[in-house]
Design an enzyme around this catalytic site. Structure first.
Site, PDB file in Angstrom:
ATOM      1  CG  MET A  30     -39.445  46.955 -22.862  1.00 35.82           C
ATOM      2  SD  MET A  30     -40.562  45.673 -23.374  1.00 35.82           S
ATOM      3  CE  MET A  30     -41.414  45.352 -21.841  1.00 35.82           C
ATOM      4  CG  HIS A  37     -36.543  51.276 -15.394  1.00 33.38           C
ATOM      5  ND1 HIS A  37     -37.876  51.444 -15.125  1.00 33.38           N
ATOM      6  CD2 HIS A  37     -36.452  50.151 -16.140  1.00 33.38           C
ATOM      7  CE1 HIS A  37     -38.558  50.474 -15.676  1.00 33.38           C
ATOM      8  NE2 HIS A  37     -37.730  49.669 -16.290  1.00 33.38           N
ATOM      9  CB  VAL A 178     -35.357  49.245  -6.574  1.00 33.69           C
ATOM     10  CG1 VAL A 178     -35.764  50.424  -5.702  1.00 33.69           C
ATOM     11  CG2 VAL A 178     -33.942  49.457  -7.108  1.00 33.69           C
ATOM     12  CG  MET A 186     -39.987  49.711  -7.008  1.00 35.98           C
ATOM     13  SD  MET A 186     -39.292  51.349  -7.228  1.00 35.98           S
ATOM     14  CE  MET A 186     -39.605  51.966  -5.604  1.00 35.98           C
ATOM     15  CB  SER A 187     -42.785  45.607 -11.624  1.00 37.09           C
ATOM     16  OG  SER A 187     -43.407  45.294 -12.853  1.00 37.09           O
ATOM     17  CB  SER A 188     -43.315  48.892 -15.984  1.00 41.06           C
ATOM     18  OG  SER A 188     -42.007  49.386 -16.070  1.00 41.06           O
ATOM     19  NE  ARG A 189     -46.477  43.260 -17.806  1.00 41.73           N
ATOM     20  CZ  ARG A 189     -45.361  43.023 -18.496  1.00 41.73           C
ATOM     21  NH1 ARG A 189     -44.219  42.917 -17.856  1.00 41.73           N
ATOM     22  NH2 ARG A 189     -45.388  42.907 -19.805  1.00 41.73           N
TER      23      ARG A 189
HETATM   24  O1  PAF Z   1     -36.488  44.053 -19.224  1.00 39.90           O
HETATM   25  C1  PAF Z   1     -36.979  44.709 -20.168  1.00 39.90           C
HETATM   26  O2  PAF Z   1     -37.478  45.822 -19.984  1.00 39.90           O
HETATM   27  C2  PAF Z   1     -36.982  44.123 -21.560  1.00 39.90           C
HETATM   28  O3  PAF Z   1     -37.200  42.750 -21.538  1.00 39.90           O
HETATM   29  C3  PAF Z   1     -35.723  44.462 -22.378  1.00 39.90           C
HETATM   30  C4  PAF Z   1     -34.467  43.849 -21.747  1.00 39.90           C
HETATM   31  C5  PAF Z   1     -35.548  45.964 -22.467  1.00 39.90           C
HETATM   32  C6  PAF Z   1     -35.838  43.901 -23.800  1.00 39.90           C
HETATM   33  O4  PAF Z   1     -36.945  44.434 -24.473  1.00 39.90           O
END
Ligand code: PAF
Length: 283
Positions: A30, A37, A178, A186-189
Site C-alpha cells: 500500500m 518492503h 525486519v 518495521m511498519s508504515s504505521r
Molecule cells: O499488507 C498490505 O500492505 C496490504 O494488506 C496488501 C497485501 C497490499 C493488500 O492491500
C-alpha cells in the site's frame, strides 16, 4: 522500472515475459515503503526473473473509523526506492481501475473463521477487503510467486488458506520481519507513534519474546503467560488489543500438544495500533 496505472498495459508487458518463460514475482503493497518492503522486493528478485510491485491503498480493507484518508501517500519516494532495489514493474492503479463497478457491488472473497479472530475481531471486514483485493491483484499480475511479510502473520496465514481453498496457482512466500535496533517491527504505521512513546514501543516485541522463552523452557499455562505479558504491556503505558498463543497454521488457540505455536499481539499507542508476532517450534 516501468510504471503502469492500467491493467491492460501491465498485462501486455508481462505477457512478453511469460512467452519467454520468465518467472514473475509479485510484492503487493500500500506504499509508504520502508526497508521491510524493499527486503520483500529483493527476496522476490532472488527467486524470480521479473519482479512486479503494486501500490494501492485499498479502501475496502479499512474500517469506517480507520486511517484510510490519513494513510501516507508517498508515490514519488516509493518509486525511487523500488528502482533502487531493481524492481522491474510498478502497478499503481486508481480506485476505478480496481473497482470499476464500485466497492459496494464488488464480488468478495471470504476466508471464514480465520478472518474473524485476532485483528479481524477489532477490524471487522478488514481481511475480506484484503483477500478480495489480493485475489484481484493475483488475477491481474498472474505471478508465479507472491511475497508477503511475516509481520502481518494473520494476513499471510489467511492468504495461504485462500490460495489453497480456491486453487489459485500462486506460490506464497513468507518474508522475514525486519526490525528496528530495539526490536520494534518495521511498519508504515510506526510514523504515527508519538516521540514520547517511541522509547517503550518495543514492549510488545519484548513481551512476545518473553512468552516464547517461557514456552521453550516448558511453561504450559498459556492463560497465565498471556495475562502476565498483557500486564507488562499495560505497565509500559499501552493498551492491549489482543495477545494470544495460537497454533501457527490454523490460528486457533494453541493446545498443549501443538508443536508449532505463534504468539500474536496487537497494542494501541496513543498514535498508532501496532502488531507483532513470534513463532516457536517445540519438541
Ligand atoms: O499488507 C498490505 O500492505 C496490504 O494488506 C496488501 C497485501 C497490499 C493488500 O492491500
Amino acid at each position: 522500472m516501468q510504471t503502469f496505472h492500467h491493467i491492460i498495459g501491465l498485462r501486455k508487458a508481462l505477457e512478453q515475459h511469460r512467452q519467454q518463460g520468465h518467472t514473475i514475482g509479485f510484492v503487493p503493497t500500500m506504499g509508504n515503503l520502508h526497508r521491510a518492503h524493499l527486503a520483500l522486493v529483493e527476496q522476490a528478485k532472488s527467486l524470480c526473473d521479473v519482479v512486479v510491485s503494486s501500490i494501492f491503498v485499498n479502501r475496502l480493507q479499512f474500517g469506517l473509523n480507520e486511517d484510510w484518508d490519513k494513510y501516507p501517500r508517498t508515490l514519488k519516494e516509493d518509486t525511487q526506492k523500488l528502482k533502487s532495489v531493481g524492481c522491474d514493474y510498478l502497478f499503481c492503479p486508481d480506485e476505478h481501475e480496481v473497482y470499476p463497478n464500485g466497492m459496494d457491488q464488488q464480488a468478495r472473497v471470504i476466508v471464514p473463521s480465520m478472518a474473524d479472530v485476532l485483528c479481524g475481531a477489532s477490524r471487522p471486514g478488514h481481511f475480506e477487503g484484503v483477500t478480495t483485493v489480493v485475489t484481484k491483484l493475483f488475477n491481474i499480475v498472474q505471478p508465479h510467486k507472491a511475497i508477503f511479510g511475516i509481520k502481518d502473520y494473520q494476513q499471510l496465514a489467511i492468504i495461504r488458506r485462500m490460495v489453497e481453498d480456491l486453487c489459485i496457482p500462486v506460490e506464497i512466500v513468507a518474508g522475514d520481519i525486519v526490525r528496528e535496533a530495539d526490536g520494534l517491527a518495521m511498519s508504515s504505521r510506526n510514523g504515527f507513534i508519538l516521540p514520547a512513546e517511541r522509547v517503550h514501543a518495543n514492549q510488545l516485541n519484548k513481551s512476545l519474546n518473553w512468552i516464547a522463552e517461557q514456552l521453550i523452557a516448558g511453561a504450559s499455562d498459556f492463560y497465565a503467560l498471556e495475562q502476565t505479558a498483557r500486564q507488562q504491556i499495560e505497565e509500559a503505558g499501552f493498551k492491549v488489543d489482543y495477545l494470544t498463543i495460537c497454533e501457527s497454521a490454523s490460528l486457533l488457540p494453541a493446545a498443549s500438544d501443538d508443536s508449532q505455536m505463534t504468539i500474536l499481539g496487537a497494542m494501541y499507542t496513543q498514535g498508532a495500533r501496532l502488531i507483532d508476532n513470534v513463532s516457536v517450534e517445540l519438541g
